[in-house]
Design a protein around this motif. Sequence first.
Motif, PDB file in Angstrom:
ATOM      1  N   THR A 172      23.931 -21.803  37.179  1.00 57.62           N
ATOM      2  CA  THR A 172      23.945 -22.318  35.804  1.00 57.62           C
ATOM      3  C   THR A 172      22.611 -22.027  35.120  1.00 57.62           C
ATOM      4  OG1 THR A 172      25.377 -24.145  36.496  1.00 57.62           O
ATOM      5  CG2 THR A 172      24.278 -24.358  34.362  1.00 57.62           C
ATOM      6  N   VAL A 173      22.705 -21.533  33.899  1.00 57.14           N
ATOM      7  CA  VAL A 173      21.517 -21.384  33.061  1.00 57.14           C
ATOM      8  C   VAL A 173      21.466 -22.584  32.127  1.00 57.14           C
ATOM      9  CG1 VAL A 173      20.361 -20.007  31.311  1.00 57.14           C
ATOM     10  CG2 VAL A 173      21.585 -18.871  33.177  1.00 57.14           C
ATOM     11  N   HIS A 174      20.514 -23.466  32.341  1.00 55.39           N
ATOM     12  CA  HIS A 174      20.405 -24.664  31.493  1.00 55.39           C
ATOM     13  C   HIS A 174      19.686 -24.332  30.190  1.00 55.39           C
ATOM     14  CE1 HIS A 174      21.919 -27.112  34.751  1.00 55.39           C
ATOM     15  NE2 HIS A 174      21.024 -26.559  35.558  1.00 55.39           N
ATOM     16  N   ALA A 175      18.675 -23.501  30.281  1.00 49.78           N
ATOM     17  CA  ALA A 175      17.925 -23.072  29.102  1.00 49.78           C
ATOM     18  C   ALA A 175      17.052 -21.889  29.485  1.00 49.78           C
ATOM     19  CB  ALA A 175      17.059 -24.198  28.546  1.00 49.78           C
ATOM     20  N   MET A 176      16.789 -21.050  28.489  1.00 50.97           N
ATOM     21  CA  MET A 176      15.803 -19.981  28.653  1.00 50.97           C
ATOM     22  C   MET A 176      14.958 -19.957  27.395  1.00 50.97           C
ATOM     23  SD  MET A 176      17.883 -16.869  30.549  1.00 50.97           S
ATOM     24  CE  MET A 176      16.394 -15.952  30.947  1.00 50.97           C
ATOM     25  N   GLU A 212       1.937 -22.677  24.863  1.00 46.20           N
ATOM     26  CA  GLU A 212       2.793 -23.440  23.962  1.00 46.20           C
ATOM     27  C   GLU A 212       4.199 -22.855  23.934  1.00 46.20           C
ATOM     28  OE1 GLU A 212       1.204 -23.233  19.975  1.00 46.20           O
ATOM     29  OE2 GLU A 212       1.350 -21.039  19.896  1.00 46.20           O
ATOM     30  N   LEU A 213       5.165 -23.721  23.699  1.00 48.66           N
ATOM     31  CA  LEU A 213       6.547 -23.275  23.567  1.00 48.66           C
ATOM     32  C   LEU A 213       6.722 -22.576  22.223  1.00 48.66           C
ATOM     33  CD1 LEU A 213       9.538 -23.251  24.458  1.00 48.66           C
ATOM     34  CD2 LEU A 213       9.765 -25.466  23.330  1.00 48.66           C
ATOM     35  N   VAL A 214       7.277 -21.380  22.252  1.00 44.53           N
ATOM     36  CA  VAL A 214       7.549 -20.628  21.030  1.00 44.53           C
ATOM     37  C   VAL A 214       9.002 -20.819  20.600  1.00 44.53           C
ATOM     38  CG1 VAL A 214       7.626 -18.341  19.990  1.00 44.53           C
ATOM     39  CG2 VAL A 214       5.775 -18.930  21.576  1.00 44.53           C
ATOM     40  N   ALA A 215       9.918 -20.615  21.527  1.00 46.04           N
ATOM     41  CA  ALA A 215      11.337 -20.722  21.202  1.00 46.04           C
ATOM     42  C   ALA A 215      12.114 -20.996  22.474  1.00 46.04           C
ATOM     43  CB  ALA A 215      11.845 -19.435  20.553  1.00 46.04           C
ATOM     44  N   ILE A 216      13.203 -21.760  22.331  1.00 44.75           N
ATOM     45  CA  ILE A 216      14.039 -22.072  23.473  1.00 44.75           C
ATOM     46  C   ILE A 216      15.494 -22.023  23.061  1.00 44.75           C
ATOM     47  CG2 ILE A 216      13.973 -24.567  23.110  1.00 44.75           C
ATOM     48  CD1 ILE A 216      13.817 -24.830  26.204  1.00 44.75           C
ATOM     49  N   LEU A 217      16.344 -21.593  23.986  1.00 38.19           N
ATOM     50  CA  LEU A 217      17.786 -21.493  23.761  1.00 38.19           C
ATOM     51  C   LEU A 217      18.469 -22.183  24.932  1.00 38.19           C
ATOM     52  CD1 LEU A 217      20.314 -20.336  22.375  1.00 38.19           C
ATOM     53  CD2 LEU A 217      19.860 -18.163  23.507  1.00 38.19           C
ATOM     54  N   SER A 227      22.020 -24.217  21.606  1.00 34.18           N
ATOM     55  CA  SER A 227      21.068 -24.774  20.655  1.00 34.18           C
ATOM     56  C   SER A 227      19.733 -24.060  20.754  1.00 34.18           C
ATOM     57  CB  SER A 227      20.859 -26.267  20.935  1.00 34.18           C
ATOM     58  OG  SER A 227      22.053 -26.975  20.787  1.00 34.18           O
ATOM     59  N   THR A 228      19.063 -23.950  19.615  1.00 39.34           N
ATOM     60  CA  THR A 228      17.765 -23.288  19.583  1.00 39.34           C
ATOM     61  C   THR A 228      16.711 -24.221  18.991  1.00 39.34           C
ATOM     62  OG1 THR A 228      18.218 -22.316  17.420  1.00 39.34           O
ATOM     63  CG2 THR A 228      18.762 -20.979  19.347  1.00 39.34           C
ATOM     64  N   ILE A 238      15.524 -16.110  18.778  1.00 43.30           N
ATOM     65  CA  ILE A 238      15.827 -16.043  20.206  1.00 43.30           C
ATOM     66  C   ILE A 238      17.334 -15.896  20.374  1.00 43.30           C
ATOM     67  CG2 ILE A 238      15.987 -18.569  20.477  1.00 43.30           C
ATOM     68  CD1 ILE A 238      14.669 -18.186  23.258  1.00 43.30           C
ATOM     69  N   SER A 239      17.718 -15.031  21.329  1.00 40.91           N
ATOM     70  CA  SER A 239      19.135 -14.818  21.588  1.00 40.91           C
ATOM     71  C   SER A 239      19.317 -14.515  23.069  1.00 40.91           C
ATOM     72  CB  SER A 239      19.682 -13.668  20.735  1.00 40.91           C
ATOM     73  OG  SER A 239      19.010 -12.460  21.039  1.00 40.91           O
ATOM     74  N   ARG A 240      20.560 -14.509  23.506  1.00 41.63           N
ATOM     75  CA  ARG A 240      20.814 -14.311  24.940  1.00 41.63           C
ATOM     76  C   ARG A 240      22.079 -13.505  25.152  1.00 41.63           C
ATOM     77  NH1 ARG A 240      21.172 -19.638  26.916  1.00 41.63           N
ATOM     78  NH2 ARG A 240      23.438 -19.516  26.880  1.00 41.63           N
ATOM     79  N   ASP A 241      22.046 -12.661  26.149  1.00 45.03           N
ATOM     80  CA  ASP A 241      23.235 -11.961  26.647  1.00 45.03           C
ATOM     81  C   ASP A 241      23.629 -12.679  27.928  1.00 45.03           C
ATOM     82  OD1 ASP A 241      25.044 -10.285  27.966  1.00 45.03           O
ATOM     83  OD2 ASP A 241      24.166  -8.488  27.097  1.00 45.03           O
TER      84      ASP A 241
END
Length: 120
Positions: free
Chosen positions: A30-34, A46-51, A56-57, A69-72
């Motif tokens: 499982t990918v909870h977040a990247m 520092e956190l720049v962006a999270i998905l 949710s972003t 930010i996007s994900r495949d």
Amino acid sequence: QVQLVESGGALGQPGGSLRLSCAASGNIRTVHAMGWYRQAPGKQRELVAILTGGGSTNYIDSVKGRFTISRDNAKNTVYLQMNSLKPEDTGVYYCNAQLSLYGSGYGNYWGQGTQVTVSS
């Protein structure tokens, strides 16, 4: 074992664009977040962006409207499209993944970092 392999760091021009990629591999259930963090010289990471896994972003205020930010999901790869670059975007960008693996529980994983320098 999980590997996060980043690419795309480079020297960019102010006002220009760069795209970072981070591919996660391993026994991922499982990918909870990247997401992407950055560390500028002499500053804290520092956190720049999270998905999140649910789609949710969240972005740091200084990059809203400029970074996406996007994900495949099929490739377990996260991207950071950086537009309208500014010199203050300079830093080492680290990929972060919050994962659950087959046979083990939740873990927090980091890439090796990729350098982004914005300068004319």
